[in-house]
Design a protein around this motif. Structure first.
Motif, PDB file in Angstrom:
ATOM      1  N   VAL A 111       0.966  -0.913  -0.018  1.00 13.10           N
ATOM      2  CA  VAL A 111      -0.088   0.002  -0.193  1.00 13.10           C
ATOM      3  C   VAL A 111       0.832   0.959  -0.067  1.00 13.10           C
ATOM      4  O   VAL A 111       0.403   2.228  -0.569  1.00 13.10           O
ATOM      5  N   PHE A 112       2.087   1.098   0.491  1.00  9.33           N
ATOM      6  CA  PHE A 112       2.989   2.445   0.740  1.00  9.33           C
ATOM      7  C   PHE A 112       4.093   2.256  -0.095  1.00  9.33           C
ATOM      8  O   PHE A 112       4.961   2.967  -0.152  1.00  9.33           O
ATOM      9  N   ASP A 113       4.399   1.151  -0.680  1.00  9.54           N
ATOM     10  CA  ASP A 113       5.721   0.688  -1.354  1.00  9.54           C
ATOM     11  C   ASP A 113       5.436   0.485  -2.966  1.00  9.54           C
ATOM     12  O   ASP A 113       5.017  -0.674  -2.899  1.00  9.54           O
ATOM     13  N   GLU A 114       5.741   1.427  -3.617  1.00  9.42           N
ATOM     14  CA  GLU A 114       5.410   1.064  -5.114  1.00  9.42           C
ATOM     15  C   GLU A 114       6.105  -0.184  -5.664  1.00  9.42           C
ATOM     16  O   GLU A 114       5.474  -0.794  -6.616  1.00  9.42           O
ATOM     17  N   THR A 115       7.502  -0.180  -5.241  1.00  7.04           N
ATOM     18  CA  THR A 115       8.312  -1.254  -5.626  1.00  7.04           C
ATOM     19  C   THR A 115       7.777  -2.616  -5.453  1.00  7.04           C
ATOM     20  O   THR A 115       8.082  -3.462  -6.007  1.00  7.04           O
ATOM     21  N   LEU A 116       6.821  -2.847  -4.481  1.00  2.00           N
ATOM     22  CA  LEU A 116       6.337  -4.382  -4.255  1.00  2.00           C
ATOM     23  C   LEU A 116       5.064  -4.362  -5.077  1.00  2.00           C
ATOM     24  O   LEU A 116       4.858  -5.801  -5.304  1.00  2.00           O
ATOM     25  N   ARG A 117       4.383  -3.599  -5.705  1.00  2.00           N
ATOM     26  CA  ARG A 117       3.094  -3.637  -6.364  1.00  2.00           C
ATOM     27  C   ARG A 117       3.071  -4.540  -7.448  1.00  2.00           C
ATOM     28  O   ARG A 117       2.282  -5.443  -7.533  1.00  2.00           O
ATOM     29  N   GLU A 118       4.169  -4.419  -8.355  1.00  2.00           N
ATOM     30  CA  GLU A 118       4.248  -5.195  -9.469  1.00  2.00           C
ATOM     31  C   GLU A 118       4.127  -6.699  -9.167  1.00  2.00           C
ATOM     32  O   GLU A 118       3.528  -7.526  -9.618  1.00  2.00           O
ATOM     33  N   ASP A 119       5.069  -7.073  -8.291  1.00  2.00           N
ATOM     34  CA  ASP A 119       5.286  -8.406  -8.130  1.00  2.00           C
ATOM     35  C   ASP A 119       3.994  -9.120  -7.158  1.00  2.00           C
ATOM     36  O   ASP A 119       3.530 -10.103  -7.700  1.00  2.00           O
ATOM     37  N   LEU A 120       3.487  -8.389  -6.610  1.00  2.00           N
ATOM     38  CA  LEU A 120       2.229  -8.592  -5.528  1.00  2.00           C
ATOM     39  C   LEU A 120       1.262  -8.786  -6.767  1.00  2.00           C
ATOM     40  O   LEU A 120       0.595 -10.087  -6.614  1.00  2.00           O
ATOM     41  N   ALA A 121       0.960  -8.051  -7.568  1.00  2.00           N
ATOM     42  CA  ALA A 121      -0.115  -8.000  -8.363  1.00  2.00           C
ATOM     43  C   ALA A 121      -0.005  -9.222  -9.514  1.00  2.00           C
ATOM     44  O   ALA A 121      -0.954 -10.067  -9.603  1.00  2.00           O
TER      45      ALA A 121
ATOM     46  N   ALA B  13      -3.725  11.977   9.790  1.00  2.00           N
ATOM     47  CA  ALA B  13      -4.327  11.198   8.933  1.00  2.00           C
ATOM     48  C   ALA B  13      -3.886  10.962   7.606  1.00  2.00           C
ATOM     49  O   ALA B  13      -3.637  10.004   6.849  1.00  2.00           O
ATOM     50  N   ARG B  14      -3.322  12.238   7.151  1.00  2.00           N
ATOM     51  CA  ARG B  14      -2.809  12.428   5.694  1.00  2.00           C
ATOM     52  C   ARG B  14      -1.564  11.566   5.608  1.00  2.00           C
ATOM     53  O   ARG B  14      -1.156  10.567   4.502  1.00  2.00           O
ATOM     54  N   VAL B  15      -0.783  11.694   6.631  1.00  2.00           N
ATOM     55  CA  VAL B  15       0.777  11.093   6.620  1.00  2.00           C
ATOM     56  C   VAL B  15       0.520   9.598   6.757  1.00  2.00           C
ATOM     57  O   VAL B  15       1.114   8.921   6.092  1.00  2.00           O
ATOM     58  N   ILE B  16      -0.536   8.987   7.698  1.00  2.00           N
ATOM     59  CA  ILE B  16      -0.636   7.653   7.496  1.00  2.00           C
ATOM     60  C   ILE B  16      -1.275   7.307   6.298  1.00  2.00           C
ATOM     61  O   ILE B  16      -0.773   5.987   6.163  1.00  2.00           O
ATOM     62  N   ALA B  17      -2.014   8.040   5.713  1.00  2.00           N
ATOM     63  CA  ALA B  17      -2.515   7.204   4.632  1.00  2.00           C
ATOM     64  C   ALA B  17      -1.291   7.308   3.310  1.00  2.00           C
ATOM     65  O   ALA B  17      -1.536   6.356   2.397  1.00  2.00           O
ATOM     66  N   ARG B  18      -0.333   7.975   3.648  1.00  2.00           N
ATOM     67  CA  ARG B  18       0.795   8.071   2.702  1.00  2.00           C
ATOM     68  C   ARG B  18       2.028   7.304   3.199  1.00  2.00           C
ATOM     69  O   ARG B  18       2.411   6.481   2.050  1.00  2.00           O
ATOM     70  N   ARG B  19       2.251   6.952   4.351  1.00  2.40           N
ATOM     71  CA  ARG B  19       3.361   6.132   4.950  1.00  2.40           C
ATOM     72  C   ARG B  19       2.836   5.243   5.668  1.00  2.40           C
ATOM     73  O   ARG B  19       3.617   4.043   5.966  1.00  2.40           O
ATOM     74  N   GLY B  20       1.499   5.061   6.036  1.00  5.31           N
ATOM     75  CA  GLY B  20       1.095   3.794   7.031  1.00  5.31           C
ATOM     76  C   GLY B  20       1.357   4.192   8.603  1.00  5.31           C
ATOM     77  O   GLY B  20       2.331   5.182   8.742  1.00  5.31           O
ATOM     78  N   VAL B  21       0.534   3.496   9.260  1.00  6.24           N
ATOM     79  CA  VAL B  21       1.015   3.833  10.489  1.00  6.24           C
ATOM     80  C   VAL B  21       2.609   3.470  10.959  1.00  6.24           C
ATOM     81  O   VAL B  21       3.163   4.099  12.060  1.00  6.24           O
ATOM     82  N   ARG B  22       2.841   2.405  10.680  1.00  6.12           N
ATOM     83  CA  ARG B  22       4.428   2.230  11.022  1.00  6.12           C
ATOM     84  C   ARG B  22       5.350   3.107  10.428  1.00  6.12           C
ATOM     85  O   ARG B  22       6.667   3.238  10.642  1.00  6.12           O
ATOM     86  N   GLY B  23       4.992   3.709   9.221  1.00  5.58           N
ATOM     87  CA  GLY B  23       5.776   4.578   8.693  1.00  5.58           C
ATOM     88  C   GLY B  23       5.804   6.152   8.952  1.00  5.58           C
ATOM     89  O   GLY B  23       6.532   6.942   8.485  1.00  5.58           O
ATOM     90  N   VAL B  96     -12.157   8.242   2.464  1.00  8.85           N
ATOM     91  CA  VAL B  96     -12.371   7.011   2.636  1.00  8.85           C
ATOM     92  C   VAL B  96     -10.995   6.139   2.438  1.00  8.85           C
ATOM     93  O   VAL B  96     -10.449   5.252   3.174  1.00  8.85           O
ATOM     94  N   ARG B  97     -10.197   6.780   1.596  1.00  7.42           N
ATOM     95  CA  ARG B  97      -8.588   6.140   1.390  1.00  7.42           C
ATOM     96  C   ARG B  97      -8.059   6.267   2.682  1.00  7.42           C
ATOM     97  O   ARG B  97      -7.264   5.466   3.134  1.00  7.42           O
ATOM     98  N   GLU B  98      -8.157   7.333   3.373  1.00  3.33           N
ATOM     99  CA  GLU B  98      -7.489   7.546   4.795  1.00  3.33           C
ATOM    100  C   GLU B  98      -7.969   6.625   5.684  1.00  3.33           C
ATOM    101  O   GLU B  98      -7.297   5.817   6.447  1.00  3.33           O
ATOM    102  N   ASN B  99      -9.364   6.291   5.676  1.00  7.40           N
ATOM    103  CA  ASN B  99      -9.843   5.547   6.533  1.00  7.40           C
ATOM    104  C   ASN B  99      -9.772   4.064   6.387  1.00  7.40           C
ATOM    105  O   ASN B  99      -9.154   3.431   7.337  1.00  7.40           O
ATOM    106  N   SER B 100      -9.768   3.858   5.113  1.00  9.98           N
ATOM    107  CA  SER B 100      -9.365   2.151   4.703  1.00  9.98           C
ATOM    108  C   SER B 100      -7.811   1.949   5.043  1.00  9.98           C
ATOM    109  O   SER B 100      -7.689   0.972   5.344  1.00  9.98           O
ATOM    110  N   THR B 101      -7.188   2.840   4.513  1.00  8.15           N
ATOM    111  CA  THR B 101      -5.687   2.610   4.837  1.00  8.15           C
ATOM    112  C   THR B 101      -5.335   2.508   6.264  1.00  8.15           C
ATOM    113  O   THR B 101      -4.711   1.671   6.720  1.00  8.15           O
TER     114      THR B 101
END
Lengths: 192, 192
Positions: A111-121, B13-23, B96-101
């Motif tokens: 979801v956050f890492d473009e480089t993984l998407r192709e392989d995963l898809a 919320a925007r940062v989480i949508a972009r990088r994830g909770v762990r990012g 929705v993106r933010e929430n689903s992410t």
DNA sequence: GTCTATACCAAGATAGAC
DNA sequence: GTCTATCTTGGTATAGAC
């Protein structure tokens, strides 16, 4: 004979199952494998290398357990083979847990890492096609589109159920029941 | 008037949508919100506090958009309400993106973090019950067990489809089609 | 190939002024 | 309440001996 490198990857699979891809610490891996961190860098170059090769390693193992069948057992019917293939992923064994955990991590990371998407898809596409193929044997009169749709729903459901199981929101036995019922329903839908 | 603290949570919320909770990096959050890191620690105590309160904040917002309906629109039928409720989660809007992410991150994190499991399981249970309730209005003759099963399958499928969408394995429009078909199938199953 | 010891750095967190 | 500056730590990665 399992090489040292292989045993490090086995240890890495255990650590990933315990902490996740993003929670893997090289030091913890070293402790788990009973080696120094330096040796790990010697074999894998860097953290990314550990992850890449271990994920590949786990994938290969999964292919094996998905394909392998008891040679003495009577050959399964198409319907049985379909059920077995899908339900195999909902089992509380070390290998399945490790594999499902890694898969979930991969999905979440992509979801956050473009480089993984192709392989995963691509891996997803192959998996969907395999299930669509099995469904086609069960219901040979179905259109390719209908088969693909059913396969997509069943595999996506399986991923959802698997995550709920691993995250403690759903008991394994119940997840299996729900999946079995969904298979029934999809097969019936194709037949109508 | 949105307080400074609220605007930090919106930024989070925007940062989480972009990088994830762990990012999520506190420094990046500070930049996004246009404040210093010190101010963030002043309001939220520590990184965990940021996460806890922002996740709660996102959850509240989600409740709002899930419940709100256009007051001038004709009242939806039970079936329409069911479809709308579920399909609402498969839309390409910021909220929705933010929430689903965030939800996906929470689900994935709970696999490795015991402390998240209870909350997540409860939220899942509530969500399943809500959907089971809607299904019960559509098919009033169904048993409670059958309704619960259908609701569990539909919500788990939705989570799976949502992750595939967010991770780039499935186009949004196709995800919506698959979910709609699954609703059809489950409703038919309950009616038979 | 494998270890011990350590350099290095990114990121979380705090002190103290305003 | 908010900032600038800085401390501290945990975790990746390497140097160099064996």
């Amino acid at each position: 004979m399992a090489s040292r490198k292989t045993s490090i990857m086995e240890a890495a699979a255990r650590v990933i199952a315990r902490r996740g891809v993003r929670g893997l610490r090289v030091e913890e891996l070293a402790a788990e494998a009973g080696v120094s961190t330096a040796l790990i860098y010697y074999h894998f170059k860097d953290r990314t290398g550990i992850l890449r090769q271990t994920l590949e390693f786990i994938n290969d193992r999964a292919e094996r357990y998905t394909t392998e069948r008891d040679p003495d057992a009577p050959p399964p019917t198409a319907r049985e083979e379909l059920e077995q293939t899908l339900l195999l992923e909902l089992q509380d064994t070390v290998e399945v847990r490790e594999n499902s955990t890694a898969w979930g991590e991969l999905r979440a990371s992509a979801v956050f890492d473009e480089t993984l998407r192709e392989d995963l898809a691509r891996a997803t596409r192959i998996w969907v096609q395999e299930v669509a193929g099995l469904l086609g044997v069960v219901q040979p009169m179905s259109s390719a589109v209908a088969l693909a749709g059913a396969a997509e729903r069943l595999t996506a459901l399986l991923e959802g159920l698997s995550m709920r199981w691993l995250s403690g929101s759903l008991p394994l036995a119940h997840a299996r029941t729900l999946l079995t019922e969904a298979i029934d329903t999809e097969v019936a839908r194709l037949g109508s």
